[in-house]
Design an enzyme around this catalytic site. Structure first.
Site, PDB file in Angstrom:
ATOM      1  N   HIS A 138      73.920  27.166  78.196  1.00 58.34           N
ATOM      2  CA  HIS A 138      74.578  25.914  77.839  1.00 58.34           C
ATOM      3  C   HIS A 138      76.086  26.144  78.000  1.00 58.34           C
ATOM      4  O   HIS A 138      76.554  27.270  77.846  1.00 58.34           O
ATOM      5  CB  HIS A 138      74.238  25.622  76.371  1.00 58.34           C
ATOM      6  CG  HIS A 138      74.647  24.273  75.880  1.00 58.34           C
ATOM      7  ND1 HIS A 138      75.928  23.986  75.476  1.00 58.34           N
ATOM      8  CD2 HIS A 138      73.933  23.138  75.703  1.00 58.34           C
ATOM      9  CE1 HIS A 138      75.980  22.723  75.066  1.00 58.34           C
ATOM     10  NE2 HIS A 138      74.792  22.175  75.197  1.00 58.34           N
ATOM     11  N   ASP A 215      71.978  32.820  71.378  1.00 56.82           N
ATOM     12  CA  ASP A 215      72.152  31.395  71.094  1.00 56.82           C
ATOM     13  C   ASP A 215      70.781  30.814  70.768  1.00 56.82           C
ATOM     14  O   ASP A 215      69.945  30.627  71.644  1.00 56.82           O
ATOM     15  CB  ASP A 215      72.770  30.719  72.329  1.00 56.82           C
ATOM     16  CG  ASP A 215      72.762  29.191  72.235  1.00 56.82           C
ATOM     17  OD1 ASP A 215      72.371  28.662  71.172  1.00 56.82           O
ATOM     18  OD2 ASP A 215      73.133  28.544  73.224  1.00 56.82           O
ATOM     19  N   GLN A 218      68.130  26.060  70.315  1.00 56.05           N
ATOM     20  CA  GLN A 218      66.830  25.434  70.605  1.00 56.05           C
ATOM     21  C   GLN A 218      65.678  26.231  70.022  1.00 56.05           C
ATOM     22  O   GLN A 218      64.585  25.688  69.803  1.00 56.05           O
ATOM     23  CB  GLN A 218      66.625  25.312  72.126  1.00 56.05           C
ATOM     24  CG  GLN A 218      67.634  24.455  72.841  1.00 56.05           C
ATOM     25  CD  GLN A 218      67.584  23.006  72.418  1.00 56.05           C
ATOM     26  OE1 GLN A 218      66.568  22.502  71.936  1.00 56.05           O
ATOM     27  NE2 GLN A 218      68.686  22.314  72.571  1.00 56.05           N
ATOM     28  N   LYS A 241      69.647  20.355  64.935  1.00 57.04           N
ATOM     29  CA  LYS A 241      68.480  20.517  65.802  1.00 57.04           C
ATOM     30  C   LYS A 241      67.284  21.040  64.996  1.00 57.04           C
ATOM     31  O   LYS A 241      66.200  21.242  65.522  1.00 57.04           O
ATOM     32  CB  LYS A 241      68.797  21.476  66.947  1.00 57.04           C
ATOM     33  CG  LYS A 241      69.850  20.917  67.902  1.00 57.04           C
ATOM     34  CD  LYS A 241      69.879  21.676  69.200  1.00 57.04           C
ATOM     35  CE  LYS A 241      71.180  21.531  69.960  1.00 57.04           C
ATOM     36  NZ  LYS A 241      71.392  20.225  70.574  1.00 57.04           N
ATOM     37  N   CYS A 379      74.582  19.618  79.672  1.00 63.32           N
ATOM     38  CA  CYS A 379      75.599  20.652  79.435  1.00 63.32           C
ATOM     39  C   CYS A 379      75.198  21.986  80.051  1.00 63.32           C
ATOM     40  O   CYS A 379      75.518  23.050  79.528  1.00 63.32           O
ATOM     41  CB  CYS A 379      75.898  20.839  77.937  1.00 63.32           C
ATOM     42  SG  CYS A 379      76.594  19.387  77.193  1.00 63.32           S
TER      43      CYS A 379
END
Lengths: 421, 150
Positions: A138, A215, A218, A241, A379
């Protein structure tokens, strides 16, 4: 969890589909109609919807508890501090970190990466050093490192991906070396759905003494995350999220690393004492939390974590995996449709293009049917370039989605094809 | 299947026709005015070439990638500017931009715009307005550059 582990739990403990109807009742937004059609929300990778209990928690906090944390001796401040800190404990448990002091509240995953880049990065990365990221990152896991590299004269190296959207691990092995000072990698790709082999990535980096940031924006809502099993040094995610409010998230960092790092921002709460000559920084995690934090957000996120964990993550994984399989099968019946992201280890994302029809036209027509998907580059412009497409349409799943949602999507796509025939 | 009226407004025959059969697709190497613009958010990209014949636009080339609205807008622009002077084109661009910003159209505006009025319905889809404007913005920039060179 890997797909094979997810499939195993399908066999052992089939998710109760009838439960989904009850679960959907917890999400007031899902009851509404859009353009006269029942809302079909398939944009969960952008943000997830909030259960009533999270909304109620925010209202309760502002109605009965609003005050500042870590300061007052009065009742309200003590209550707020207790709830704020208990949200930290909930995050620590969710990620299986060893200590609450390893959890730092941020505005979200993006700020988490910026925190590490700014603090750890500036301290440890110098001229000629290298930072490794991947081709599926991202923008939030590209740009902070680019800024740092520019400032320090360091170099950004990128692990390439194959046509299915999987990392080329041999290339990763070749990139690692004595110049490597940090690896920053996505756990679950937002535009492809690929689940990366984090344990292996970490092991390889650690053999060079290189720390790894993951990261998890998600991943946290879809996979079990155990930072100690993964072995990673930093892990970031966003509350919104994970069915929580916007503007709140967290960084997990190994205490030993966090301790040695300089502060990210200066201000209140991050100090022990201040004179004009010298400031003593506060202990972890407060050293990294300057200014009045997003107290309501943190407490709301705590409520979201309670709700989410009560659903049992292995059931969620198995159910979502079934939905993904069903969606993949249904979308594959559309001849002119091409799925972008077909990794073996995959979760929750159906990214696609249709020949001759731009993603925004797909999105607008689906919207008129009450179906919310994301269209654009998500993104992740380098991913779009890699697959030679300007944009994709992306349906992203959550546990409150159903096969009926997928059916509505396919029916909506029929309409797209009809208009552009 | 019954379509909602609103969607029909967006995907009118005229727009779909220009999307599927874009006009003036050829590239003009020896153009007097060349302009390009993109919208990375959508992945829309357009390129325009204008060749002047005396004080008028004699020939237009237009190439575009992107959504139906963006491409149809570029294609219709390429038809609309032929035979006009640069001053007239700038006036047309200003009127078109005014329309896309919700300005009320006078009778003269309506006449000036002609077929381009079809984009009026896109105002109902605010997020798509920039798609309709991309080619016009590029055109204006191209003309300005041409003038500063001259």
């Amino acid at each position: 969890m890997t797909n094979s582990a997810a499939s195993k739990s399908v066999a052992e403990r089939p998710p109760l589909i009838q439960d989904i109807a009850r679960i959907r009742e917890d999400f007031p937004i899902l009851k509404q109609t859009v353009h006269g059609k029942p809302l079909v929300y398939l944009d969960n990778a952008a943000t997830t919807q909030k259960p009533q209990v999270v909304i109620d928690t925010l209202v309760r906090y502002y109605t009965t508890e609003n005050s500042n944390v870590h300061r007052g001796v009065h009742y309200l401040s003590e209550q707020a501090t207790q709830d704020y800190e208990s949200a930290r404990t909930k995050i620590r448990r969710l990620l299986n970190a060893s200590d609450d002091c390893e959890i730092i509240f941020t505005r979200g995953a993006t700020e988490g990466i910026n925190l590490v880049a700014h603090s750890y990065g500036r301290q440890h990365i110098g001229e000629g050093d290298e930072i490794i990221i991947s081709a599926m990152e991202h923008h939030s896991n590209i740009v902070p490192w680019q800024i740092l590299c520019q400032e320090k004269g360091a170099r950004l190296r990128v692990i390439p991906i194959n046509d299915d959207g999987e990392l080329l691990m041999d290339d990763y092995a070749k990139l690692l070396g004595h110049r490597t000072k940090l690896v920053s990698i996505v756990h679950l790709s937002n535009s492809l759905g690929t689940i990366n082999p984090i344990e292996q990535i970490v092991e390889m980096a650690h053999s060079y003494g290189v720390p790894v940031l993951v990261d998890g924006a998600q991943a946290v809502p879809h996979l079990p995350v155990d930072v100690r099993r993964l072995g990673c040094d930093f892990y970031v995610f966003s509350g919104h999220k994970l069915f929580g409010p916007t503007g709140i998230g967290a960084v997990y960092g190994r205490a030993e690393l966090l301790d040695s790092m300089p502060p990210y921002q200066g201000g209140g709460d991050m100090i022990k004492s201040v004179t004009f000559e010298k400031t003593l920084y506060n202990s972890l995690p407060y050293k990294f939390e300057a200014g009045t934090p997003n107290i309501a957000g943190a407490i709301g996120l705590g409520a979201a974590i309670d709700y989410f964990t009560a659903l049992e993550l292995d059931k969620i994984c198995a159910y979502e995996h079934e939905l993904l399989k069903y969606g993949t099968k249904r979308l594959s019946t559309i001849g002119s449709l091409r799925l972008i992201g077909t990794a073996r280890e995959k979760a929750g994302i159906l990214s696609f293009v249709i020949e001759g029809i731009h993603a925004h036209d797909i999105g607008t027509i689906l919207d008129s049917e009450g179906i919310a998907i994301r269209t654009g580059h998500h993104c992740t412009q380098p991913v779009m370039d890699r697959f030679g497409v300007p944009a994709t349409a992306r349906a992203s799943l959550a546990f409150y989605n159903t096969k009926a949602d997928i059916d509505a999507l396919v029916k909506g796509l029929d309409r797209v094809l009809e208009i552009f025939s | 299947m019954v379509r909602s009226d609103k969607l029909d407004d967006l995907y009118q025959e005229l727009i779909l026709d220009h999307y599927k059969n874009p006009r003036n697709r050829h590239y003009i190497e020896e153009a007097d005015i060349k302009a390009e613009a993109d919208n990375p958010f959508c992945g829309d990209e357009i390129a325009l070439q204008l060749k002047l014949a005396n004080s008028h636009v004699g020939e237009v080339g237009y190439q575009g990638k992107g959504c139906s609205i963006c491409r149809a807008s570029g294609s219709m622009l390429s038809e609309a500017v032929v035979g006009r002077t640069l001053e007239e084109i700038e006036e047309l661009a200003a009127t078109f931009k005014g329309m896309m910003r919700g300005r009320e159209l006078s009778k003269i505006d309506t006449e000036t715009l002609g077929e381009l009025k079809v984009f009026l319905d896109i105002l109902k889809y605010p997020i798509r307005i920039k798609c309709a404007l991309l080619a016009w913005v590029a055109l204006e920039e191209g003309i300005q550059k041409f003038r500063s060179r001259a």
